[in-house]
Design an enzyme around this catalytic site. Structure first.
Site, PDB file in Angstrom:
ATOM      1  N   ASP A   1      -7.985  -5.249  -0.946  1.00  0.00           N
ATOM      2  CA  ASP A   1      -8.412  -6.104  -2.052  1.00  0.00           C
ATOM      3  C   ASP A   1      -8.185  -7.585  -1.799  1.00  0.00           C
ATOM      4  OD1 ASP A   1      -9.334  -4.159  -3.961  1.00  0.00           O
ATOM      5  OD2 ASP A   1      -7.272  -3.455  -3.988  1.00  0.00           O
TER       6      ASP A   1
ATOM      7  N   HIS B   1       0.834  -1.196   0.000  1.00  0.00           N
ATOM      8  CA  HIS B   1       0.000   0.000   0.000  1.00  0.00           C
ATOM      9  C   HIS B   1       0.863   1.238   0.000  1.00  0.00           C
ATOM     10  CE1 HIS B   1      -3.267   2.752   0.898  1.00  0.00           C
ATOM     11  NE2 HIS B   1      -4.037   1.799   0.434  1.00  0.00           N
TER      12      HIS B   1
HETATM   13  C1  LIG Z   1      -0.454  -0.636  -3.990  1.00  0.00           C
HETATM   14  C2  LIG Z   1       0.807  -0.384  -4.761  1.00  0.00           C
HETATM   15  C3  LIG Z   1       0.434   0.100  -6.170  1.00  0.00           C
HETATM   16  C4  LIG Z   1       1.595   0.700  -4.051  1.00  0.00           C
HETATM   17  O1  LIG Z   1       2.607   1.062  -4.898  1.00  0.00           O
HETATM   18  P1  LIG Z   1       3.849   1.972  -4.495  1.00  0.00           P
HETATM   19  O2  LIG Z   1       3.601   2.724  -3.270  1.00  0.00           O
HETATM   20  O3  LIG Z   1       4.182   2.737  -5.726  1.00  0.00           O
HETATM   21  O4  LIG Z   1       4.950   0.915  -4.148  1.00  0.00           O
HETATM   22  P2  LIG Z   1       5.993   0.296  -5.163  1.00  0.00           P
HETATM   23  O5  LIG Z   1       5.271  -0.320  -6.318  1.00  0.00           O
HETATM   24  O6  LIG Z   1       7.011   1.345  -5.484  1.00  0.00           O
HETATM   25  O7  LIG Z   1       6.607  -0.827  -4.261  1.00  0.00           O
HETATM   26  C5  LIG Z   1       7.661  -0.658  -3.325  1.00  0.00           C
HETATM   27  C6  LIG Z   1       8.426  -1.963  -3.210  1.00  0.00           C
HETATM   28  O8  LIG Z   1       7.565  -2.978  -2.716  1.00  0.00           O
HETATM   29  C7  LIG Z   1       7.387  -3.998  -3.702  1.00  0.00           C
HETATM   30  N1  LIG Z   1       5.970  -4.328  -3.760  1.00  0.00           N
HETATM   31  C8  LIG Z   1       4.921  -3.490  -3.532  1.00  0.00           C
HETATM   32  N2  LIG Z   1       3.791  -4.137  -3.672  1.00  0.00           N
HETATM   33  C9  LIG Z   1       4.116  -5.400  -4.000  1.00  0.00           C
HETATM   34  C10 LIG Z   1       3.331  -6.540  -4.265  1.00  0.00           C
HETATM   35  N3  LIG Z   1       1.997  -6.493  -4.233  1.00  0.00           N
HETATM   36  N4  LIG Z   1       3.966  -7.679  -4.567  1.00  0.00           N
HETATM   37  C11 LIG Z   1       5.313  -7.750  -4.592  1.00  0.00           C
HETATM   38  N5  LIG Z   1       6.090  -6.684  -4.342  1.00  0.00           N
HETATM   39  C12 LIG Z   1       5.489  -5.529  -4.056  1.00  0.00           C
HETATM   40  C13 LIG Z   1       7.832  -3.387  -5.023  1.00  0.00           C
HETATM   41  O9  LIG Z   1       8.253  -4.345  -5.941  1.00  0.00           O
HETATM   42  C14 LIG Z   1       8.940  -2.492  -4.538  1.00  0.00           C
HETATM   43  O10 LIG Z   1      10.054  -3.289  -4.247  1.00  0.00           O
HETATM   44  P3  LIG Z   1      11.546  -2.812  -4.610  1.00  0.00           P
HETATM   45  O11 LIG Z   1      11.737  -1.553  -3.808  1.00  0.00           O
HETATM   46  O12 LIG Z   1      12.371  -3.956  -4.208  1.00  0.00           O
HETATM   47  O13 LIG Z   1      11.513  -2.533  -6.090  1.00  0.00           O
HETATM   48  C15 LIG Z   1       1.665  -1.664  -4.849  1.00  0.00           C
HETATM   49  O14 LIG Z   1       1.901  -2.150  -3.560  1.00  0.00           O
HETATM   50  C16 LIG Z   1       1.032  -2.722  -5.725  1.00  0.00           C
HETATM   51  O15 LIG Z   1       1.196  -2.683  -6.954  1.00  0.00           O
HETATM   52  N6  LIG Z   1       0.287  -3.695  -5.109  1.00  0.00           N
HETATM   53  C17 LIG Z   1      -0.362  -4.722  -5.888  1.00  0.00           C
HETATM   54  C18 LIG Z   1      -1.646  -4.204  -6.495  1.00  0.00           C
HETATM   55  C19 LIG Z   1      -2.695  -3.945  -5.432  1.00  0.00           C
HETATM   56  O16 LIG Z   1      -2.953  -4.766  -4.583  1.00  0.00           O
HETATM   57  N7  LIG Z   1      -3.334  -2.764  -5.533  1.00  0.00           N
HETATM   58  C20 LIG Z   1      -4.393  -2.391  -4.637  1.00  0.00           C
HETATM   59  C21 LIG Z   1      -3.947  -1.343  -3.672  1.00  0.00           C
HETATM   60  S1  LIG Z   1      -5.149  -1.044  -2.410  1.00  0.00           S
END
Ligand SMILES: CC(C)(COP(=O)(O)OP(=O)(O)OC[C@H]1O[C@@H](n2cnc3c(N)ncnc32)[C@H](O)[C@@H]1OP(=O)(O)O)[C@@H](O)C(=O)NCCC(=O)NCCS
Length: 379
Positions: free
Chosen positions: A315, A264
């Protein structure tokens, strides 16, 4: 002129406006609507009460709630032209259908461009009621079933399940969806709400702002994740052993793939909404006599925690909750919209009430200025 640069990609932790609707503390895992803790609301409030709270800033008394309930009930029926449009759409993603039909609703609403405070509020209430009908009817048409007329005696959640499945839900089922709607109703400046506010800040109409929000919600990084979670579980399969589940998750992480339903932008603790959805998922799966999807979810949660120290978000357990309620997977993200439209509309009403165009700047990183224009035949 020097510009302030938001150094964090994706506006992470950048405060872009004031709002009195939703309080979020990602470090302590606190979520509150208008000051009311989400745990209290999940335990005691109905979705209709939460709509009133979000729109008016306070909880309704009995008469106010009754009035809102009847306004919602009155707006449930869709215009014939909208039903015709729904029937004419080729089989498509349910969010695409929702986006198209919500846009079309404005053509059948003579007050859609009434931008007075009363008109904007009336549209917000009507659209909140209509969205449930659009999602339920669209899913029935997609499944080749007949359209079920709304039942005015049922709550918003119970009526939605009735119009979707053709069966009057049990008290447990109706309350489970009601709680899910309460939990999804608002979440501060999430991507779809921000999209809605940006749109509303041009002083365009409520329908246009809702279409923008639905477009943003569809994405897999936002609302689309709930369907992706269920597809992950179905892909793993009911009969998968713990070893197979662990192997699948490790392999995906090894390929740097995101696991849907985890992580998140704001929460550093457990998402407080996930706590309720986990419990509901377990209870509903137990009632259906098949705990397997819940058990697989728990195993995945354990592996992702151990491998990446990431927590389940809203989710993750909403997927198995909806599945146990008999909601088709393609309809999971539209169900998110059925709830979140209450928050979207609360935010656009707040935006209209104290508006200034949202128009940020970009830090330019393109070719150096000025470039010399070379005529076409000399390039
Ligand atoms: C919610 C979300 C978009 C937040 O994104 P964000 O704040 O931009 O975080 P990032 O995508 O930059 O992730 C930070 C780190 O955690 C990891 N990470 C975050 N969510 C992850 C997930 N669901 N699975 C695996 N790794 C994840 C990223 O790969 C990244 O790792 P790194 O620093 O080694 O590259 C992201 O966690 C995600 O894509 N989750 C899956 C989709 C989801 O469930 N969305 C609903 C949100 S309520």
């Amino acid at each position: 002129m020097t510009l302030d640069t938001a150094t964090k990609a994706g506006l992470e932790d950048v405060v872009v406006a004031t709002s009195s609707i939703c309080y979020l503390d990602g470090r302590r895992g606190v979520l509150a609507y208008r000051g009311y803790d989400i745990h209290d609301l999940a335990e005691h409030a109905t979705f209709e009460e939460v709509c009133y709270l979000l729109w008016h800033g306070r909880l309704p008394n009995r008469a106010e709630l009754g009035e809102l309930q009847s306004q919602l009930v009155t707006s449930r029926r869709l215009p014939e032209g909208v039903l015709r449009l729904l029937r004419s759409l080729p089989p498509s993603n349910a969010m695409d259908a929702l986006r198209t039909v919500v846009s079309a609703l404005s053509h059948f609403d003579s007050g859609a461009n009434d931008m007075s405070p009363v008109g904007r509020y009336r549209t917000s209430v009507a659209m909140t009621a209509q969205l449930g009908s659009v999602v339920a009817i669209s899913a029935r048409i997609a499944a080749g079933g007949g359209v079920i007329d709304p039942d005015p005696a049922l709550s918003h959640a119970a009526n939605f399940l009735y119009m979707l499945t053709g069966k009057r839900p049990s008290q447990l089922e109706a309350r489970a969806l009601d709680v899910a709607l309460v939990l999804h109703a608002d979440h501060e400046f999430n991507a779809s709400t921000f999209a809605a506010r940006v749109c509303a800040a041009t002083l365009t109409d409520v329908h246009s702002a809702m279409v923008a929000a639905i477009g943003a919600l569809k994405g897999p990084l936002h609302g689309g994740a709930n369907a992706d979670v269920m597809n992950l579980l179905l892909g793993v399969g009911q009969d998968a052993t713990d070893e197979k589940i662990e192997e699948t998750i490790r392999a995906r992480l090894g390929r740097k793939e995101k696991i849907p339903g985890f992580g998140h932008r704001v929460y550093r603790t457990e998402d407080p909404r996930a706590t309720h959805l986990r419990r509901m998922s377990e209870e509903l799966c137990r009632r259906t006599g098949n705990l397997r999807w819940f058990e697989i979810s728990q195993k995945i949660e354990q592996v992702v925690k151990a491998q990446k120290n990431l927590n389940a978000n809203v989710d993750f357990y909403s997927a198995t909750t909806y599945y146990a309620l008999g909601i088709p997977v393609d309809v999971f993200t539209p169900v998110f919209a059925v709830s979140r439209i209450s928050g979207w509309t609360a935010h656009v009403l707040e935006q209209y009430a104290n508006n200034r165009l949202i128009r940020p700047r970009a830090e330019y990183t393109g070719p150096q200025y000025p470039q010399t224009y070379i005529p076409l035949d000399r390039r």
